[in-house]
Scaffold this active site. Structure first.
Site, PDB file in Angstrom:
ATOM      1  N   GLY A   1       0.834  -1.196   0.000  1.00 41.70           N
ATOM      2  CA  GLY A   1       0.000   0.000   0.000  1.00 41.70           C
ATOM      3  C   GLY A   1       0.864   1.238   0.000  1.00 41.70           C
ATOM      4  O   GLY A   1       2.024   1.205   0.405  1.00 41.70           O
ATOM      5  N   VAL A   2       0.279   2.310  -0.459  1.00 42.23           N
ATOM      6  CA  VAL A   2       0.978   3.585  -0.436  1.00 42.23           C
ATOM      7  C   VAL A   2       0.043   4.591   0.214  1.00 42.23           C
ATOM      8  O   VAL A   2      -1.121   4.708  -0.187  1.00 42.23           O
ATOM      9  CB  VAL A   2       1.335   4.052  -1.860  1.00 42.23           C
ATOM     10  CG1 VAL A   2       2.086   5.374  -1.803  1.00 42.23           C
ATOM     11  CG2 VAL A   2       2.154   2.998  -2.575  1.00 42.23           C
ATOM     12  N   GLY A   3       0.536   5.242   1.244  1.00 48.82           N
ATOM     13  CA  GLY A   3      -0.313   6.223   1.926  1.00 48.82           C
ATOM     14  C   GLY A   3       0.342   7.571   1.951  1.00 48.82           C
ATOM     15  O   GLY A   3       1.468   7.735   1.454  1.00 48.82           O
TER      16      GLY A   3
ATOM     17  N   GLY B   1       3.748   7.397   3.526  1.00 46.91           N
ATOM     18  CA  GLY B   1       4.832   6.699   2.840  1.00 46.91           C
ATOM     19  C   GLY B   1       4.336   5.358   2.328  1.00 46.91           C
ATOM     20  O   GLY B   1       3.141   5.178   2.111  1.00 46.91           O
ATOM     21  N   LYS B   2       5.275   4.440   2.162  1.00 45.91           N
ATOM     22  CA  LYS B   2       4.880   3.138   1.630  1.00 45.91           C
ATOM     23  C   LYS B   2       4.643   2.125   2.745  1.00 45.91           C
ATOM     24  O   LYS B   2       5.245   2.202   3.810  1.00 45.91           O
ATOM     25  CB  LYS B   2       5.977   2.602   0.714  1.00 45.91           C
ATOM     26  CG  LYS B   2       5.978   3.295  -0.639  1.00 45.91           C
ATOM     27  CD  LYS B   2       7.021   2.706  -1.560  1.00 45.91           C
ATOM     28  CE  LYS B   2       6.966   3.432  -2.900  1.00 45.91           C
ATOM     29  NZ  LYS B   2       8.209   3.273  -3.657  1.00 45.91           N
ATOM     30  N   VAL B   3       3.787   1.154   2.450  1.00 50.86           N
ATOM     31  CA  VAL B   3       3.539   0.089   3.401  1.00 50.86           C
ATOM     32  C   VAL B   3       4.022  -1.225   2.801  1.00 50.86           C
ATOM     33  O   VAL B   3       3.648  -1.572   1.675  1.00 50.86           O
ATOM     34  CB  VAL B   3       2.041  -0.023   3.757  1.00 50.86           C
ATOM     35  CG1 VAL B   3       1.824  -1.082   4.827  1.00 50.86           C
ATOM     36  CG2 VAL B   3       1.501   1.318   4.228  1.00 50.86           C
TER      37      VAL B   3
ATOM     38  N   ASP C   1     -10.569  10.344   9.835  1.00 55.22           N
ATOM     39  CA  ASP C   1     -10.367   9.855   8.472  1.00 55.22           C
ATOM     40  C   ASP C   1     -11.017   8.485   8.303  1.00 55.22           C
ATOM     41  O   ASP C   1     -10.383   7.531   7.874  1.00 55.22           O
ATOM     42  CB  ASP C   1      -8.878   9.801   8.169  1.00 55.22           C
ATOM     43  CG  ASP C   1      -8.605   9.837   6.669  1.00 55.22           C
ATOM     44  OD1 ASP C   1      -7.447   9.625   6.277  1.00 55.22           O
ATOM     45  OD2 ASP C   1      -9.562  10.046   5.893  1.00 55.22           O
TER      46      ASP C   1
END
Ligand SMILES: *[C@@H]1O[C@H](CO)[C@@H](O)[C@H](O)[C@H]1NC(C)=O
Ligand SMILES: *[C@@H]1O[C@H](CO)[C@@H](O)[C@H](O)[C@H]1NC(C)=O
Ligand SMILES: *[C@@H]1O[C@H](CO)[C@@H](O)[C@H](O)[C@H]1NC(C)=O
Length: 843
Positions: free
Chosen positions: A507-509, A512-514, A624
């Site tokens: 994932g990308v949030g 940053g990246k996961v 959120d």
């Protein structure tokens, strides 16, 4: 036919009466095997109404507490001498009782917060549990009055441990007096009646109870000294909806205790010898009810015991009446003569019921005349007990299970508890404590004096440590479960993620990246690696660690650790095998979730949010909430994720707000736009949008659709208002949802999306409604599916849908805030709103 059965019953009863007459006469008052009465914080015994509350000696009751602090007050306006002393508990603490006879026990807890020399008990907020049952969650005793809490718990081991744990936001807990007393096993029968649907509740022995109301209907207050089980019964006048409908009646003769009816322990004679009956003289029309109204927490199920004793009739078989709980019939044409074969014979009926009128938190009990022709209209009630039953997580207060890591079993664990509370300084303090304990033994207790052998601030400061001191890992972990390897080295993270292998990115949030990772011990984790450290990112990083270490819950994604070596900001979470909820709803090849699965996911995430909102005094707003932030584990259990934005602290910077807004577009509370003020009801709004997403399986904003369909919330609410929500549900659910379940679900979403926050339900209400929707679905599934097709949504052969077309396009508009700029979206007004948000929130 019915009559013959009734006659047969009377015959049997007669035999029974003859046979058992001798038994009923030997009924002596109950002698409890276990009988602990403690005047906490007191160094001398206190006698109240002939009951001796013994001095609070930590050795006789196996008290475990960080320090031995006995406080007292000289206030003389107290309702009982028990309230003048208290034990002050500055960390997780416990009283442990040896149980000679397993079974039901009363637990009575006395609280009165006073201000003592070094401690202000009014600041105490704490959780109390009895083994696995939460009795009080984040409880703050009323500041100006004393309060007595009573519980009935079935103890199934030879020790009962009462645990007191100060809440995160409070430095202490306290207790003024404790009773732990055996209750007769016969007090609670195995089953009780249910009213909706009519049936029986058969697992009473597994329940824990809290007394909410115990009322001597039509009579005076009965004090513990006049009750064989030390209970208090209060008069009913204050609960009568209309006093003029009721007339008090009292009886001075002997009561006829009968087998199958009540015993002298069920309720004292004083309760059965008084009643309210219909006051027909006051009312022109004799067809009316007497109603009592009680305010209760609507999120729980209640045990109601109604006590009856016909002290109004002049002969048998003259009195028939109806009993109602809320608007539901609990007993129709109740005929006490048939049940007891004699007048003035104590009898009781037990019911288990949820709250019928949730919106007003009111539990109403009514009695009224039967409609049998030729019967004089009258109705009676002699006593009423209303007890709260624990919920599915074993709690009597709130939705959280007892925290197992803090259930303290024996003295042997004192080190661990101190370790938890005091972190790295525990060893030193243990030594000091040890010395002090020894010293204390040789000292005589000074009467009525606070004792504090550990400087209060040492304990207080550490148990409230935040992540502000980043270089000091032990400070951070002191607030956490010590079994976790909380701080990781960068090398460990590199190893776990195959040196941040791009192929392992899940994932990308905004942050940053996961990466998916595997720790050395085989634990699968999700590793979130922040972009190079900036002051802003750091705040978010700290927020998330702080939030997740404070708020641990089954339905919140848990933090396993972090790494701050080499200026990195890396968070390590539990791995959620099934990814985001969003991914299961649309835009992927995953098999569709069933309606039941979807409801369970909604319930799980609602639980997580409810915990955030209520798990601490100040309440945390997630900010959120969206389907991309609800993650599913391997069993599709939902957990709420992404707390980087949660804290509504003053130092939030623009980046946060813009990320929040971009990431959540379509979920944002309209009131937030207007007032720029975020409340927990903003989360409720967003959750309402998620519910619609779950139902309709489409993106919340889809600009490729015709104008009126672009915004899911608006579009779906139009259909909901028409009562035709079924027209727009996920095609793959058609024919699967029971009409009742859908109605409840739609109504709940509708309420969540109310224009004004005040009109929206709390997450607790939402949770309850979702559970109800699930129950309705399950009930419908249990009944023959083909037989009542009216209960199902008809097939919709001609339904037009555009969902397929939109699926390709949602990429990049939602998710972790990696979306393009906000003005991608067709609604022009939004960018203005955003800049307003920046200027107000970003100061
Ligand atoms: C309570 O008990 C005392 C003495 O045992 C008695 O005098 C009194 O009338 C009782 N009160 C009630 C309400 O039964
Ligand atoms: C008594 O209350 C029940 C439940 O609310 C109601 O159904 C019934 O009509 C009432 N009876 C009268 C006479 O008002
Ligand atoms: C109360 O807690 C027990 C376990 O302690 C559980 O078995 C029971 O189902 C709970 N009651 C309810 C109504 O969920």
């Amino acid at each position: 036919m019915a009559k013959t059965i009734r006659e047969a019953g009377s015959f049997l009863l007669l035999f029974g009466v003859v046979f058992l007459f001798s038994l009923s006469t030997r009924s002596l008052s109950f002698t409890p095997v276990d009988n602990y009465l403690i005047d906490c914080g007191s160094s001398a015994n206190t006698t109240i109404d002939g009951r001796v509350f013994v001095a609070d000696d930590r050795n006789s009751f196996d008290v475990i507490a960080p320090s031995d602090i006995l406080a007292s007050t000289s206030l003389n306006s107290l309702s009982s001498a028990l309230y003048s002393t208290a034990r002050v508990l500055t960390g997780p603490s416990s009283y442990s009782f040896s149980i000679q006879k397993q079974g039901y026990h009363w637990i009575r807890l006395y609280f009165f917060p006073f201000v003592a020399q070094n401690y202000n008990l009014k600041t105490a907020i704490f959780t109390v549990s009895a083994e696995k049952i939460v009795l009080l969650q984040d409880f703050q005793p009323p500041s100006d009055s004393s309060i007595l809490k009573e519980y009935l718990i079935n103890v199934t081991s030879d020790r009962l441990v009462l645990t007191f744990r100060p809440s995160i936001q409070s430095p202490l807990a306290f207790i003024n007096a404790i009773e732990v007393i055996s209750a007769p096993d016969e007090l609670i029968h195995a089953s009780a009646r249910t009213v909706l649907p009519v049936g029986s509740f058969n697992t009473l022995s597994e329940q824990a109870f809290e007394t909410m109301f115990r009322v001597n209907i039509g009579g005076p207050m009965v004090t513990p000294a006049n009750d064989t089980l030390g209970r208090t019964w209060i008069p009913d006048q204050g609960f009568l909806l209309e006093k003029s409908t009721a007339k008090s009646k009292s009886f001075t003769g002997n009561l006829n205790y009968r087998r199958g009816g009540a015993t002298q322990d069920t309720a004292p004679d004083a309760v059965y010898s008084t009643a309210e009956e219909m006051n027909s003289a006051n009312v022109a029309n004799t067809n009316f009810n007497i109603t009592w109204n009680f305010t209760v927490d609507p999120n729980f199920t209640y045990f109601l015991r109604m006590h009856f004793c016909d002290i109004v009739s002049t002969a048998l078989n003259l009195l028939y009446f109806n009993v109602y709980i809320g608007d539901w019939s609990a007993s129709r044409d109740l005929d006490l003569s048939a049940l007891t074969s004699s007048l003035a014979s104590p009898y009781f009926i037990d019911f288990v019921t949820p709250v019928t009128d949730k919106s007003s938190s009111s539990m109403r009990v009514s009695i009224g005349p039967s409609s049998i022709p030729g019967v004089d209209p009258n109705a009676i009630l002699n006593g009423l007990e209303i007890m709260k039953m624990n919920n599915s997580v074993g709690s009597l207060d709130g939705l959280f299970a007892a925290n197992p890591s803090l259930v303290i079993g024996s003295k042997g664990k004192v080190g661990l508890i101190l370790g938890l509370a005091l972190g790295s300084s525990a060893l030193v303090l243990l030594l000091i404590l040890g010395l002090l304990f020894c010293k204390r033994r040789s000292m005589k207790l000074k009467k009525h004096q606070s004792k504090s052998w550990i400087p209060f601030s040492v304990n207080g400061a550490n148990s409230h440590s935040t992540v502000s001191k980043f270089s000091n890992a032990t400070t951070v972990s002191s607030g956490l479960n010590s079994s976790l390897g909380f701080r990781f080295s960068f090398a460990e993270i590199q190893e776990a993620t195959n040196n941040f292998d791009e192929n392992w990115v899940i994932g990308v949030g905004g942050f940053g990246k996961v990466y998916k990772g595997t720790l050395r011990d085989g634990t699968q984790v999700a590793v979130k690696r922040g972009n190079p450290r900036s002051q802003q990112g750091l705040t978010e990083f700290q927020t998330e660690i702080e939030m997740l270490s404070k708020f641990r819950h089954r339905h919140l994604v848990s933090l396993i650790g972090y790494c701050d070596e080499r200026n990195e900001m890396i968070l390590v979470y539990e791995y959620m095998a099934n990814g985001t909820l969003k991914n299961h709803l649309y835009g992927s090849e995953l098999p569709p979730l069933s309606w039941k699965q979807r409801l369970e996911i909604c319930i799980g995430s609602a639980r997580g949010l409810h915990y955030l909102h209520t798990g601490s005094a100040q309440g945390i707003i997630h900010r959120d909430v969206k389907s991309a932030n609800i993650l599913l584990d391997e069993n599709l259990m939902a957990k709420v994720a992404d707390f980087g934005l949660s804290k509504t602290g003053p130092d939030l910077d623009q980046t946060h707000v813009s990320t929040a807004v971009k990431g959540s577009f379509g979920y944002l509370d309209p009131e937030y736009f207007r007032r720029q003020q975020l409340t927990e009801k903003s989360d409720v709004y967003s959750f309402g949008v998620v519910m619609l997403e779950v139902l309709c399986a489409r993106p919340v904003i889809d600009p490729t659709l015709p104008r009126e369909k672009v915004n899911l919330a608006e579009w779906a609410m139009k259909w909901q208002k028409k009562g035709q929500l079924d027209q727009i549900i996920d095609l793959r659910l058609v024919g699967q949802i029971s009409a009742d379940s859908l109605r409840k679900f739609g109504e709940t979403a509708d309420k969540c999306l109310a224009e004004y926050g005040v009109d929206r339900p709390t997450m607790g209400d939402v949770l309850w409604n979702l559970e109800y929707a699930l129950q309705l679905q399950e009930t419908a599934m249990r009944s023959e599916p083909d037989e009542d097709s009216t209960n199902r949504i008809a097939e919709l052969p001609l339904r037009i849908t555009q969902l397929g077309a939109s699926e390709e396009n949602d990429e990049g508009r939602e998710g972790y805030g990696s979306a393009g700029p906000a003005d991608d979206l067709s609604d022009v007004s939004t960018s203005k709103v955003f800049s307003q948000l920046f200027s107000t929130e970003g100061r």
